[in-house]
Motif scaffolding. Structure first.
Motif, PDB file in Angstrom:
ATOM      1  N   LEU A  38       0.825  -1.205   0.000  1.00 50.14           N
ATOM      2  CA  LEU A  38       0.000   0.000   0.000  1.00 50.14           C
ATOM      3  C   LEU A  38       0.860   1.256   0.000  1.00 50.14           C
ATOM      4  O   LEU A  38       0.583   2.220  -0.713  1.00 50.14           O
ATOM      5  CB  LEU A  38      -0.927  -0.001   1.212  1.00 50.14           C
ATOM      6  CG  LEU A  38      -2.107  -0.967   1.179  1.00 50.14           C
ATOM      7  CD1 LEU A  38      -2.840  -0.953   2.518  1.00 50.14           C
ATOM      8  CD2 LEU A  38      -3.063  -0.621   0.044  1.00 50.14           C
ATOM      9  N   GLY A  39       1.910   1.242   0.808  1.00 55.09           N
ATOM     10  CA  GLY A  39       2.776   2.408   0.892  1.00 55.09           C
ATOM     11  C   GLY A  39       3.503   2.697  -0.399  1.00 55.09           C
ATOM     12  O   GLY A  39       3.798   3.856  -0.712  1.00 55.09           O
TER      13      GLY A  39
ATOM     14  N   ALA B 231      -3.552   6.015   6.516  1.00 56.44           N
ATOM     15  CA  ALA B 231      -3.195   4.599   6.582  1.00 56.44           C
ATOM     16  C   ALA B 231      -4.327   3.820   7.245  1.00 56.44           C
ATOM     17  O   ALA B 231      -5.047   4.361   8.088  1.00 56.44           O
ATOM     18  CB  ALA B 231      -1.902   4.429   7.368  1.00 56.44           C
TER      19      ALA B 231
ATOM     20  N   LEU C  47      -0.778   7.113   3.830  1.00 55.47           N
ATOM     21  CA  LEU C  47      -0.164   5.961   3.176  1.00 55.47           C
ATOM     22  C   LEU C  47       1.211   6.314   2.633  1.00 55.47           C
ATOM     23  O   LEU C  47       2.134   5.497   2.649  1.00 55.47           O
ATOM     24  CB  LEU C  47      -1.067   5.471   2.043  1.00 55.47           C
ATOM     25  CG  LEU C  47      -2.332   4.740   2.481  1.00 55.47           C
ATOM     26  CD1 LEU C  47      -3.295   4.576   1.309  1.00 55.47           C
ATOM     27  CD2 LEU C  47      -1.991   3.367   3.078  1.00 55.47           C
TER      28      LEU C  47
END
Length: 311
Positions: A167-168, A181, A227
């Motif tokens: 995701l990051g 996040a 994120l």
């Protein structure tokens, strides 16, 4: 330097004569710095953690002043009164941790312009510990470094770690790096959480000290990380973990009740830091400098001894 900045001295409870200044980082963002004390034994650059701000370290600056040190504290970009990247001020966001090093460079320029006493030392908490370790790896002029619960890894369930990396990495590519996040949001922890079972401190008076500050000045508050921040933090922790320890004398304070950062990378790092020492604080939570009076006294005495020996 771009001028005088606000400093909420009544809530910070720092040494007399504190003042704050606006600084401009090389890539544009305006950050805030504060100077406290006139100690001749050297200058401590205090690197706060994520969500933190200058006033939270007023008492720390007072502790350092009584031990003979000047303190220089920063509002990192994206928190405190520094410039924030998005209209939602509560999102903690950077795209890359290199951005924080530009803030460090601005602080060093200020210290030189103000003629702050040498030697320079670091005192770093949590995310500030990640920034501080990179600062040492860059070979910048710091004689020693004290760390409190350094964020050299992020505590999360093993199953979620691969997802966090994905995701990051992908969210910024799709223009979603500024999203909160998973599991986080716009709430400020010290206002949303009860003192009982909080993960920061076991000291009720210090808990109220933190709560009073953000309640009185909501612009200081910060919510969850983006994120983009999460991806940048995971990358930086991974990169630093692969590098050998610097030669700088260091001590690390870690509470035995730590729940915020991953403690395994701290133990691993300290096993290979020839000039480093790991001190455990029995029963302490994440914020050792904000813990009970006995823990705080031990921490600042140990940091002052390190700084004096290195100077």
């Amino acid at each position: 330097m771009t001028g005088t900045a606000p400093l909420f001295a009544d809530l910070a409870k720092g040494p007399p004569g504190g003042r704050a200044l606006w600084l401009r980082a090389a890539d544009g963002p305006r950050i805030r710095a504060a100077l406290w004390g006139d100690g001749a034994r050297g200058t401590v650059f205090l690197f706060p953690g994520r969500t933190e701000y200058i006033e939270k370290y007023g008492r720390a600056a007072a502790d350092l002043a009584t031990r003979g040190f000047t303190t220089l504290v920063v509002d990192w970009r994206g928190q405190g009164l520094a410039d924030r990247a998005h209209a939602d001020r509560l999102i903690g966001h950077v795209g890359d941790f290199d951005e924080y090093q530009r803030d460090v460079d601005a602080l060093l320029a200020l210290a030189a312009a103000e003629g702050l006493p040498r030697p320079y030392h670091l005192l770093c908490h949590s995310m500030g510990g990640c920034i501080g370790l990179r600062t040492l790896m860059r070979g910048l002029p710091f004689a020693s470094a004290a760390f409190s619960a350094p964020m050299w890894g992020i505590s999360m369930a093993a199953w979620s770690r691969p997802l966090a990396h994905v995701l990051g990495r992908l969210a910024p590519l799709f223009g979603q790096g500024h999203r909160y996040a998973p599991g986080t949001g716009g709430q400020t922890y010290v206002l949303a959480a009860p003192f009982q079972d909080n993960v920061l401190t076991t000291d009720p008076e210090m808990w109220e000290y933190m709560r009073r500050q953000v309640a009185a000045h909501p612009d200081l508050a910060l919510g969850g990380p983006s994120l983009g921040w999460l991806g940048a933090a995971l990358r930086e922790c991974g990169t630093l973990a692969a590098m050998p320890a610097p030669a700088t004398p260091a001590l690390i304070a870690l509470g035995t009740a730590e729940k915020v950062v991953d403690v395994a990378p701290i133990h691993l790092r300290m096993a290979g830091w020839r000039n480093g020492r790991l001190d455990l604080y029995h029963g302490a939570e994440h914020e050792v400098p904000m813990e009970t009076p006995s823990h705080r006294s031990r921490f600042f005495d140990s940091a002052a001894a390190l700084f004096s020996a290195a100077g």
